[in-house]
Write a protein that holds these residues in place. Structure first.
Motif, short mmCIF file in Angstrom:
data_model
loop_
_atom_site.label_atom_id
_atom_site.label_comp_id
_atom_site.label_asym_id
_atom_site.label_seq_id
_atom_site.Cartn_x
_atom_site.Cartn_y
_atom_site.Cartn_z
N MET A 1 86.14 25.53 -58.12
CA MET A 1 87.28 26.36 -58.56
C MET A 1 87.37 27.62 -57.71
O MET A 1 88.40 27.89 -57.11
N THR A 2 86.24 28.32 -57.63
CA THR A 2 86.23 29.55 -56.83
C THR A 2 86.70 29.26 -55.41
O THR A 2 87.58 29.93 -54.87
N ILE A 3 86.13 28.18 -54.82
CA ILE A 3 86.41 27.88 -53.42
C ILE A 3 87.90 27.60 -53.21
O ILE A 3 88.51 28.11 -52.27
N ILE A 4 88.54 26.87 -54.14
CA ILE A 4 89.96 26.53 -53.98
C ILE A 4 90.80 27.81 -53.98
O ILE A 4 91.64 28.02 -53.12
N ILE A 5 90.51 28.71 -54.90
CA ILE A 5 91.27 29.97 -54.97
C ILE A 5 91.07 30.76 -53.68
O ILE A 5 92.02 31.23 -53.07
N GLN A 6 89.83 30.82 -53.20
CA GLN A 6 89.56 31.60 -52.00
C GLN A 6 90.27 31.03 -50.78
O GLN A 6 90.82 31.76 -49.98
N GLY B 1 77.96 38.26 -60.85
CA GLY B 1 77.40 36.94 -61.11
C GLY B 1 77.70 35.90 -60.03
O GLY B 1 77.68 34.69 -60.31
N LEU B 2 77.97 36.34 -58.82
CA LEU B 2 78.28 35.43 -57.71
C LEU B 2 77.14 34.41 -57.48
O LEU B 2 75.97 34.79 -57.44
N GLY B 3 77.50 33.15 -57.32
CA GLY B 3 76.49 32.12 -57.05
C GLY B 3 76.11 32.11 -55.58
O GLY B 3 76.90 32.53 -54.72
N LYS B 4 74.93 31.60 -55.27
CA LYS B 4 74.42 31.62 -53.89
C LYS B 4 75.37 30.96 -52.90
O LYS B 4 75.53 31.42 -51.77
N GLN B 5 76.02 29.86 -53.35
CA GLN B 5 76.91 29.12 -52.45
C GLN B 5 78.10 29.96 -51.99
O GLN B 5 78.72 29.66 -50.99
N ASP C 1 73.58 33.78 -41.72
CA ASP C 1 72.39 33.80 -42.58
C ASP C 1 72.79 33.54 -44.04
O ASP C 1 72.14 32.79 -44.76
N ARG C 2 73.89 34.19 -44.45
CA ARG C 2 74.36 34.03 -45.83
C ARG C 2 74.90 32.62 -46.08
O ARG C 2 74.69 32.03 -47.12
N ALA C 3 75.65 32.11 -45.08
CA ALA C 3 76.21 30.75 -45.24
C ALA C 3 75.08 29.73 -45.35
O ALA C 3 75.11 28.83 -46.20
N TYR C 4 74.06 29.88 -44.49
CA TYR C 4 72.92 28.96 -44.54
C TYR C 4 72.10 29.15 -45.82
O TYR C 4 71.32 28.28 -46.19
N GLY C 5 72.23 30.32 -46.43
CA GLY C 5 71.39 30.63 -47.59
C GLY C 5 69.93 30.79 -47.20
O GLY C 5 69.03 30.35 -47.92
N LEU C 6 69.71 31.41 -46.03
CA LEU C 6 68.33 31.55 -45.55
C LEU C 6 67.50 32.35 -46.56
O LEU C 6 67.99 33.28 -47.17
N PRO C 7 66.23 31.98 -46.69
CA PRO C 7 65.40 32.63 -47.71
C PRO C 7 64.94 34.02 -47.30
O PRO C 7 65.05 34.41 -46.14
N ILE C 8 64.40 34.72 -48.25
CA ILE C 8 63.80 36.04 -47.96
C ILE C 8 62.67 35.83 -46.96
O ILE C 8 61.93 34.85 -47.03
N GLU C 9 62.58 36.74 -45.98
CA GLU C 9 61.52 36.62 -44.96
C GLU C 9 60.24 37.25 -45.45
O GLU C 9 60.26 38.38 -45.96
N ARG C 10 59.15 36.55 -45.27
CA ARG C 10 57.91 37.08 -45.80
C ARG C 10 56.73 36.49 -45.04
O ARG C 10 56.01 35.62 -45.54
#
Ligand code: CMX
Length: 443
Positions: free
Chosen positions: A1-6, A168-172, A419-428
């Motif tokens: 739903m979000t994606i279609i609106i965007q 409340g934005l989802g990771k995707q 980085d955000r699109a890939y959803g790369l993890p926190i670096e540690r």
């Protein structure tokens, strides 16, 4: 739903990014699911204790640095892009907007794409009033990079990513509001830089933007340089300094801080504090300061190369570096230096500073090359940039790192978006105390 609106409200660049990201995110997931155990290198005690040079540990799509050949942006070298990217004038330099498009999407832009970006960035360039107030609150002699980094950080409270996250934005969907922040931030940087410049060196006599100009030319205009030559130079400058793969301090810091989901203002602001170090972007100021001191001490430099040699040796004996020379990855002359040298030879061949820079290029590598610990005696990008700026009247060299920073946003922020699109993890990464290393070595 979000994606279609965007999708309905997306500009064509954002839409293209979304399409590409869908494909590449799937590829990344498959890679991790099926090949996570594949070994790609070895880490030695030497690699850890030499600043992890040569250890592959980052994913960066925007550009790749070859030690001998220099930088390639999405596979294209600097001379190739000087031919292929759209320009404001046929004989001019590529528009940095085009490089941003290429780094973000991996495709060469058309003139319409570049014009779109120029207009879009003009439309988004207005600064919140508190940014001007914050800058004005600093004593006027405050270092330009302090003013610049603070102004960037101050805007973090308006981050669209941050408010979407709190809603409340989802990771995707993280990439979507990041895109908006990235575009806003890049758009605003020339205003911030020019405001600091006019405040610091021209009694706060500010100049309104000219929205008919492209991003780099508008910066020149707001700084007070309204001629084609300076527009052309700043286009070249913004093109050459934009990106240098992922491991340099400003790019890596932006990526690292971004990996905690810190918003783009925090992440890029942190990157700028790294750029401000003398071994990184601050070197562009140090080059000019060092050259001034040299001329003061030995007179017109090219008259006696032996005097230059001795001055270089003296700097080294005092335990200092020769700014603008050496590199952590490169092992040949930096093609970004070459591009600036060629520009200088074409447009200002008789400039005394250009002549001095050319003499230094003949002498410094020979001296540094005779010192075995120095892995690269050749000039880097910072050896050439200040001389060109000086020639056209931008003489306040403690401002130069700000210009580097404006340009660097194009690379590090397009990568942050990936980085955000890939959803790369926190670096540690893991650390160990000296005792642990000694034990590994059997000491
Ligand atoms: N002048 C004097 N000594 C130098 C040198 C130079 N230009 N370049 C390297 N060295 C020295 C290093 O300081 C180091 O000495 P120690 O072992 O005593 O600490 C030794 O040579 C080995 O260094 P290296 O492996 O060749 O280079 P690094 O990867 O450690 O450092 C860099 C790379 C760029 C920091 C270094 O070459 C340097 O300090 N150059 C001058 C500053 C400069 O121009 N920085 C800008 C780089 C480009 C940019 O990011 O903008």
């Amino acid at each position: 739903m979000t994606i279609i609106i965007q999708l309905k409200t997306m500009d064509h660049i954002k839409k293209r990014f979304e399409e590409k990201a869908r494909v590449q995110v799937a590829e990344l997931k498959k890679l991790v699911a099926e090949h996570a155990d594949k070994k790609i290198g070895e880490v030695t005690i030497g690699s850890v204790l030499s600043g992890m040079k040569g250890t592959v540990s980052l994913l960066t799509d925007t550009s790749k640095l070859d030690p001998d050949e220099g930088i390639r942006f999405r596979g294209y070298s600097i001379p190739e892009l000087q031919k292929l990217l759209p320009k404001a004038q046929p004989e001019g330099e590529p528009l940095p907007e085009g490089l941003f498009y290429l780094m973000l999407l991996g495709e060469l832009p058309g003139k319409a794409d570049v014009d779109f970006l120029s207009k879009e960035w003009s439309a988004r360039a207005e600064l919140p009033d508190y940014v001007y107030k914050l800058i004005d609150a600093f004593p006027v002699q405050t270092r330009p990079m302090v003013q610049f980094s603070s102004a960037i950080l101050s805007m973090a409270s308006d981050s669209r990513f941050m408010s979407a996250y709190l809603d409340g934005l989802g990771k995707q969907d993280h990439w979507d509001s990041t895109y908006e922040d990235v575009m806003d931030l890049i758009a605003r940087l020339p205003r911030i830089a020019a405001y600091i410049y006019r405040r610091t060196y021209h009694d706060s006599k500010h100049i309104d933007p000219d929205n008919s100009l492209d991003w780099a030319a508008n910066l020149a205009h707001m700084m007070g340089f309204d001629n084609y030559e300076v527009h052309r130079l700043l286009r070249l400058y913004m093109f050459l300094h934009a990106d240098h793969e992922g491991g340099n301090v400003s790019a890596h810091t932006t990526h690292l801080v971004g990996s905690a989901l810190s918003n783009p203002y925090y992440a890029y602001g942190a990157g700028m504090t790294g750029l401000a170090g003398p071994l990184h972007g601050f070197a562009n100021q140090e080059v000019i300061r060092w050259m001034f001191n040299m001329i003061e001490e030995i007179g017109p430099a090219c008259e006696d190369k032996d005097k230059i040699r001795k001055y270089v040796m003296k700097t080294l004996e005092e335990g200092k570096v020769i700014p603008g020379y050496g590199h952590a990855v490169l092992r040949k002359t930096d093609p970004r230096f070459t591009a600036q040298l060629e520009f200088g030879r074409k447009y200002l061949p008789d400039d005394p500073w250009l002549i001095t820079m050319t003499c230094l290029y003949e002498v410094v590598p020979e001296v540094l090359g005779s010192i075995s610990k120095i892995k690269n005696p050749w000039p880097n990008v910072d050896a050439g940039s200040g001389v060109l700026l000086l020639h056209y009247g931008i003489k306040e060299f403690d401002f130069y790192t700000v210009l580097f920073g404006v340009s660097r946003a194009l690379g590090v922020l397009s990568q942050l978006l990936w980085d955000r699109a890939y959803g790369l993890p926190i670096e540690r990464p893991t650390s160990q105390p000296l005792e642990w290393f000694k034990k590994q070595a059997g000491m």
